[in-house]
Design an enzyme around this catalytic site. Sequence first.
Site, PDB file in Angstrom:
ATOM      1  N   ASP A   1      -7.443  -2.161   3.387  1.00 31.08           N
ATOM      2  CA  ASP A   1      -6.745  -2.580   4.603  1.00 31.08           C
ATOM      3  C   ASP A   1      -7.468  -3.784   5.203  1.00 31.08           C
ATOM      4  OD1 ASP A   1      -5.696  -2.693   7.298  1.00 31.08           O
ATOM      5  OD2 ASP A   1      -5.117  -0.588   7.100  1.00 31.08           O
TER       6      ASP A   1
ATOM      7  N   HIS B   1      -2.938  -1.016   3.909  1.00 29.53           N
ATOM      8  CA  HIS B   1      -2.345  -0.882   5.234  1.00 29.53           C
ATOM      9  C   HIS B   1      -0.911  -0.376   5.112  1.00 29.53           C
ATOM     10  CE1 HIS B   1      -2.415  -1.698   9.540  1.00 29.53           C
ATOM     11  NE2 HIS B   1      -1.171  -2.145   9.437  1.00 29.53           N
TER      12      HIS B   1
ATOM     13  N   SER C   1      -1.816   1.159  13.633  1.00 28.05           N
ATOM     14  CA  SER C   1      -1.990  -0.287  13.517  1.00 28.05           C
ATOM     15  C   SER C   1      -2.127  -0.933  14.899  1.00 28.05           C
ATOM     16  CB  SER C   1      -0.818  -0.863  12.715  1.00 28.05           C
ATOM     17  OG  SER C   1      -1.039  -2.202  12.375  1.00 28.05           O
TER      18      SER C   1
END
Length: 298
Positions: free
Chosen positions: A238, A268, A143
């Site tokens: 995501d 995500h 991320s």
Amino acid sequence: MAERFHPDLKRARRMSRQAVSPATLRPYRALLSLGGALTGRGVEKADGPTGQPIWVYRPTVDGPHPALLWIHGGGLVFGHPLTERRFATDVRDELGALVACPTYRFAPEHPYPAALDDAYAALTWLAEQPGVDPDRIAVGGDSAGGGLAAALAIRARDRGGPKIAFQLLHEPMLDEATRHAPPPAPDTLRLWSHGINRWAWDGYLSGVEGDVPATASPARLTDASGLPPAWIGVGTRDLFHGEATAYAARLRDAGIATELHEVDGAYHGFVQTEGSAPVARDYVARMKAALERAWHVT
């Protein structure tokens, strides 16, 4: 009609659309710090050049070893190396690599370039470790950590810093412009929403005047030449799916060997929340295989 989520991801429909908010940020950080203090007692730790601790997973045999700087996620506003312990341990044990997981300062209290400065300092520290093969250093992360890893590759190229052989970008946070765009299918977003993404980017870039540099938002990159090969993975549910696929295309257009792995119906954070699901295990196996190929481990 296509399934909204991958059939292996049984928790998707019950998962929160936003794991943290500005109101809950401080207690969440405190919980992660406490968890790190409790679970990290047996982990080697070093002080990075900027004073930020680095969690170190060092092989027990003599080198030279490949090395991975693996950066945790948290939207640039929270996070902790403890969330990366399993992956770091696996890479050390299965691939014989030295893995370093740095901590870094968070926005909005410490805007750009504080987090990047800490990560770059950790990279220079890693490159100087005894037993590390300087030709087999990889950077990567989850991320926000993936976005920082991409920014590291750009900074190292531009400054003539430590040689980076490979970048492993897991659901990377790359493009500040996503905060201004309408969220794609917001009912299928999980753990990281459009609203918290905008707040996080606004805090991180609060000290930037004028154009946003590529070392803050790698999607602003205009010249990708000279960057290391990359593996980029992301789920189609995501928020970062569009920016990750666009960045992969940009690297490829510049002649950078880039592998893009898209997981249909994955949200995500699916690897962290549903790590035992077959699709998550396959994804992590692909990440490790990409490292192995990059390092030519046999």
